[in-house]
Design a protein around this motif. Structure first.
Motif, PDB file in Angstrom:
ATOM      1  N   ASN A 121       0.812  -1.218   0.000  1.00 16.67           N
ATOM      2  CA  ASN A 121       0.000   0.000   0.000  1.00 16.67           C
ATOM      3  C   ASN A 121       0.847   1.270   0.000  1.00 16.67           C
ATOM      4  O   ASN A 121       0.303   2.377  -0.019  1.00 16.67           O
ATOM      5  CB  ASN A 121      -1.002   0.002   1.155  1.00 16.67           C
ATOM      6  CG  ASN A 121      -0.356   0.086   2.513  1.00 16.67           C
ATOM      7  OD1 ASN A 121       0.857   0.252   2.622  1.00 16.67           O
ATOM      8  ND2 ASN A 121      -1.164  -0.036   3.556  1.00 16.67           N
ATOM      9  N   ASN A 123       2.787   2.792   2.208  1.00 14.73           N
ATOM     10  CA  ASN A 123       2.970   3.693   3.344  1.00 14.73           C
ATOM     11  C   ASN A 123       4.189   3.373   4.206  1.00 14.73           C
ATOM     12  O   ASN A 123       4.583   4.178   5.033  1.00 14.73           O
ATOM     13  CB  ASN A 123       1.711   3.760   4.210  1.00 14.73           C
ATOM     14  CG  ASN A 123       1.333   2.420   4.788  1.00 14.73           C
ATOM     15  OD1 ASN A 123       1.956   1.408   4.491  1.00 14.73           O
ATOM     16  ND2 ASN A 123       0.299   2.407   5.607  1.00 14.73           N
ATOM     17  N   ARG A 149       6.448   6.920   4.092  1.00 16.09           N
ATOM     18  CA  ARG A 149       6.125   7.147   2.672  1.00 16.09           C
ATOM     19  C   ARG A 149       7.027   8.235   2.072  1.00 16.09           C
ATOM     20  O   ARG A 149       7.367   8.207   0.903  1.00 16.09           O
ATOM     21  CB  ARG A 149       4.661   7.551   2.559  1.00 16.09           C
ATOM     22  CG  ARG A 149       4.195   7.931   1.182  1.00 16.09           C
ATOM     23  CD  ARG A 149       2.759   8.448   1.190  1.00 16.09           C
ATOM     24  NE  ARG A 149       1.815   7.552   1.825  1.00 16.09           N
ATOM     25  CZ  ARG A 149       1.128   6.598   1.195  1.00 16.09           C
ATOM     26  NH1 ARG A 149       1.287   6.411  -0.093  1.00 16.09           N
ATOM     27  NH2 ARG A 149       0.280   5.834   1.849  1.00 16.09           N
TER      28      ARG A 149
END
Length: 185
Positions: A121, A123, A149
């Motif tokens: 994802n 992050n 991130r």
């Protein structure tokens, strides 16, 4: 799960460790000097980032976990945001904190990138560098970091072997059957 034997944790092994150190001209004062450098390195890091926490491992008492105080009102990251490769960011952090980690510029340059990836994802990201001497991996000789991130270091796990002179390390590993026989004994 049975625990593996480790000479560094064996009180009876302390004499053997001292014997190995003396064989290479390393006495207790050499070890004390390295430990003093760790303290100076930790103090220098805390001058830059006052809420940073440094936890020492229990076996050889080297700085293992380097992390911001996550309970502070404002969490300070270990590095600034960056678009550089995470392995490069980690390598530069180590270069800037050599006393804390216990390696020199040449050794830092020689660390091999074994991981540099972002989770699906996007992050969190991670990088791991491996220490090698003469092409042989150092047991537990890794340093890893987690990143935001934005490329900021959020935690470092350090297990590099500090204070090494790569030119004096034996390259005679013997043969595998003998090693197995000795381990069994």
């Amino acid at each position: 799960i049975p625990k593996m034997w480790d000479i560094r944790e064996d009180k009876m092994g302390l004499d053997e460790l001292e014997m190995y150190r003396q064989r290479y001209g390393r006495d207790a004062s050499f070890v004390a000097d390295i430990r003093d450098r760790f303290v100076r390195g930790e103090e220098a890091l805390k001058q830059q980032l006052p809420t940073t926490k440094v936890e020492y491992n229990l076996d050889i008492r080297t700085p293992e976990v380097i992390t911001p105080d996550v309970y502070a009102a404002k969490v300070q990251r270990l590095s600034r945001p960056s678009n550089e490769k995470r392995s490069t960011i980690l390598r530069e952090f180590i270069r800037g904190h050599q006393d804390l980690v216990g390696v020199n510029n040449e050794q830092i340059d020689g660390l091999d990138v074994v991981a540099d990836y972002t989770n699906p994802n996007g992050n969190l990201a991670f990088a791991t560098l491996q220490q090698r001497i003469g092409g042989v991996e150092v047991f537990r000789g890794e340093v890893s970091a987690g990143f935001t991130r934005d490329g900021e270091i959020i935690r470092i796990i350090n297990n590099l072997a500090p204070g090494m002179d790569y030119n004096t390390v034996s390259r005679d590993f013997g043969d595998a059957p003998t090693a197995v026989r000795m381990a069994a004994d």
